[in-house]
Write a protein that holds these residues in place. Structure first.
Motif, PDB file in Angstrom:
ATOM      1  N   ILE A 273      13.554 -33.599  21.885  1.00 56.52           N
ATOM      2  CA  ILE A 273      12.729 -34.777  21.641  1.00 56.52           C
ATOM      3  C   ILE A 273      12.470 -34.939  20.147  1.00 56.52           C
ATOM      4  N   ASP A 274      11.823 -36.043  19.801  1.00 62.67           N
ATOM      5  CA  ASP A 274      11.466 -36.325  18.422  1.00 62.67           C
ATOM      6  C   ASP A 274      10.039 -36.860  18.414  1.00 62.67           C
ATOM      7  N   MET A 275       9.232 -36.390  17.496  1.00 61.48           N
ATOM      8  CA  MET A 275       7.812 -36.736  17.506  1.00 61.48           C
ATOM      9  C   MET A 275       7.452 -37.874  16.557  1.00 61.48           C
ATOM     10  N   SER A 276       8.444 -38.594  16.038  1.00 60.42           N
ATOM     11  CA  SER A 276       8.150 -39.684  15.113  1.00 60.42           C
ATOM     12  C   SER A 276       7.493 -40.863  15.812  1.00 60.42           C
ATOM     13  N   ASP A 277       7.673 -40.979  17.122  1.00 61.60           N
ATOM     14  CA  ASP A 277       7.006 -42.013  17.909  1.00 61.60           C
ATOM     15  C   ASP A 277       6.950 -41.526  19.353  1.00 61.60           C
ATOM     16  N   TRP A 278       5.976 -42.052  20.104  1.00 59.67           N
ATOM     17  CA  TRP A 278       5.744 -41.543  21.461  1.00 59.67           C
ATOM     18  C   TRP A 278       6.958 -41.664  22.354  1.00 59.67           C
ATOM     19  N   ILE A 279       7.758 -42.697  22.153  1.00 55.98           N
ATOM     20  CA  ILE A 279       8.821 -43.042  23.102  1.00 55.98           C
ATOM     21  C   ILE A 279       9.986 -42.061  23.067  1.00 55.98           C
ATOM     22  N   HIS A 280       9.982 -41.172  22.082  1.00 57.90           N
ATOM     23  CA  HIS A 280      11.106 -40.249  21.947  1.00 57.90           C
ATOM     24  C   HIS A 280      10.884 -38.914  22.655  1.00 57.90           C
ATOM     25  N   GLY A 281       9.777 -38.770  23.395  1.00 59.26           N
ATOM     26  CA  GLY A 281       9.635 -37.581  24.232  1.00 59.26           C
ATOM     27  C   GLY A 281       8.308 -36.866  24.185  1.00 59.26           C
ATOM     28  N   GLU A 282       7.354 -37.345  23.410  1.00 68.59           N
ATOM     29  CA  GLU A 282       6.034 -36.707  23.301  1.00 68.59           C
ATOM     30  C   GLU A 282       5.368 -36.552  24.669  1.00 68.59           C
ATOM     31  N   THR A 283       4.746 -35.424  24.915  1.00 66.37           N
ATOM     32  CA  THR A 283       4.001 -35.198  26.156  1.00 66.37           C
ATOM     33  C   THR A 283       2.894 -36.243  26.300  1.00 66.37           C
TER      34      THR A 283
END
Length: 488
Positions: A273-283
């Motif tokens: 995942i990537d944490m730069s924006d919610w849509i990329h996999g953030e819990t």
């Protein structure tokens, strides 16, 4: 032209305004009526004030009404648009929080997985109430446009049990196509021609052509891996592209929930995942985003109201399907898109009763779908896993059968990869008890579920997830927006 559009769940303020201004980009639609309905008088009042300002600023004869009486809003409506979230953010928080106790880490939790299945249980009884009202008081032959998730389950229930002319609408295909056009260096998204097919949030770009030239897998992989942003934000989607040979329409975070391979081990999740924006996999990313958006709107409402006084610009009409479908049906200007409907031979290697997302054309004769598409086998296999869960979930929601609900959750790909049957049985009991006020069909099962919970020996844990972020304050959001403005 003069007809009536009812919007259920119109308190989804930003989305309602987008649909409203999109529809008013069609010159023939200036004299129509919008009937807004929602459970929240507060939200209705805010959105009506915004839409009234749009009408006034543009000198339109458009009529806007707002009422908490749904049947009144639906009376005589030719089109009904639903964007409801039954249980609101309160129930949604449980969709994320409770499964985490059992090791299930979701990014969105609104389609399948534990959260999406329970979301469907809350929505489907309400969807059937909508359908009853549509049959009884809406215009003859009224069309129901469902934007609400879980898309496939809601649409399935409305068609099979609600007996209403229904189409499910989503923007995942359009967003995926925009990405592909960008990485391939297209000057405009219109240079890219594509065919997507599958099920909602698991739709696949099975044919891609840039200015008429067919794009092969290797070229697409190379283009994504060379992109400075998408190569980091879409790592999981790129991995699936390499292995399956086709790109998925759905975001990195969403797709990670529907497959059993990428979110089952906490120490592996951050790899994909990537944490730069919610849509990329953030819990719980979408829950955080939705909470921040609601808080921002409530606090900054005067700014939203002021922005509504700007002229409507048809050049900024969005690619949301609704306005284009209505335009095609009413004016016979043909529109091509990807729509959620009952399969019935559209995709040869998926079940006939499934709700599929596939290409179609719209004109005055209706929505006409392309038939006879065959998915690559791996794509069909992942879709089948979800379809089986969706079917059981719909039937459980209709019957109030808590054992069938547990079996549906057990068969979910990610849940099955993480949890034991004993954990699933307890988790569903816990979720049904926590959400009982929105689950009338399970009222008879709640006492026994409480009794089982009081005696259970299944261990749980308090866990925020592998990649959780706190909800930002209004001050933090203001500072971030100011920094972005200064930088850009």
């Amino acid at each position: 032209m003069s007809f009536k559009i009812a919007i259920i769940g119109a308190g989804s303020v930003g989305f309602t305004k987008k649909l409203f201004t999109d529809i008013l980009c069609v010159p023939e639609f200036r004299d129509i009526e919008f009937a807004l309905t929602d459970l929240s008088e507060h939200n209705l009042g805010m959105i009506k004030a915004i839409l009234d300002k749009v009408v006034e600023a543009n000198g339109l004869p458009t009529r806007v009404t707002a009422t908490t009486d749904r049947r009144k809003a639906l009376e005589g409506a030719r089109y009904i648009i639903s964007c409801v979230r039954v249980g609101g953010l309160e129930a949604y928080a449980d969709d994320i929080r409770i499964p985490l106790k059992y090791g299930i880490d979701q990014c969105v939790g609104d389609t399948i997985c534990a959260g999406g299945i329970l979301y469907g249980q809350r929505n489907i009884p309400v969807i059937l109430d909508f359908c009853k009202d549509i049959r009884e008081v809406a215009a003859t032959g009224a069309k129901f446009l469902n934007y609400a998730n879980p898309m496939a389950m809601n649409t399935w229930a409305a068609i099979e049990y609600g007996k209403v002319d229904t189409v499910g609408l989503c923007h995942g295909v359009q967003h995926g196509a925009e990405q592909i056009a960008e990485v391939l260096g297209a000057k405009s998204r219109h240079e890219l021609d594509y065919v997507c097919s599958g099920i909602n949030h698991q739709t696949w770009f099975i044919d891609l052509r840039l200015n008429g030239r067919k794009i092969a897998k290797d070229e697409l992989v190379e283009a994504f891996e060379a992109h400075p942003i998408y190569s980091q934000q879409e790592k999981l989607r790129i991995d699936v592209l390499k292995r399956f040979g086709v790109y998925s329409t759905e975001s990195n975070g969403h797709l990670s929930e529907y497959l059993p391979w990428y979110r089952k081990r906490p120490d592996e999740i951050t790899r994909w995942i990537d944490m730069s924006d919610w849509i990329h996999g953030e819990t719980g990313g979408y829950l955080r985003y939705s909470t921040e958006t609601r808080n921002w709107f409530e606090t900054e409402y005067p700014q939203f109201l002021e922005a509504a006084s700007k002229p409507i610009d048809p050049a900024k009409r969005s690619n949301e399907h609704a306005s284009h479908i209505l335009e095609a049906l009413e004016t016979n200007r043909v529109y091509r898109g990807h729509f959620n409907v009952r399969n019935d031979g559209l995709i040869t290697n998926l079940p006939q009763d499934a709700i599929v997302e596939s290409p179609g054309f719209v004109d005055r004769f209706g929505i006409n779908m392309a038939a006879g598409i065959t998915l690559p086998e791996a794509c069909a296999a992942t879709c089948m896993s979800s379809i089986n869960v969706q079917r059981m979930s719909v039937h459980a929601a209709i019957s109030g059968d808590i054992d069938l609900l547990k079996l549906a959750v057990l068969h979910d790909p990610l849940v099955g990869a993480v949890s034991t049957p004993e954990e699933v049985w307890q988790m569903v009991d816990e979720m049904v008890v926590a959400q009982a006020q929105w689950l009338p069909q399970y009222a008879h099962a709640v006492p026994a579920a409480k009794e089982r919970l009081s005696k259970s020996a299944v261990k749980t844990r308090e866990w925020a997830g592998a990649a959780r972020r706190n909800v930002r304050s209004i001050e933090e959001l203001r500072a971030e927006k100011a920094a972005l403005k200064q930088a850009g």
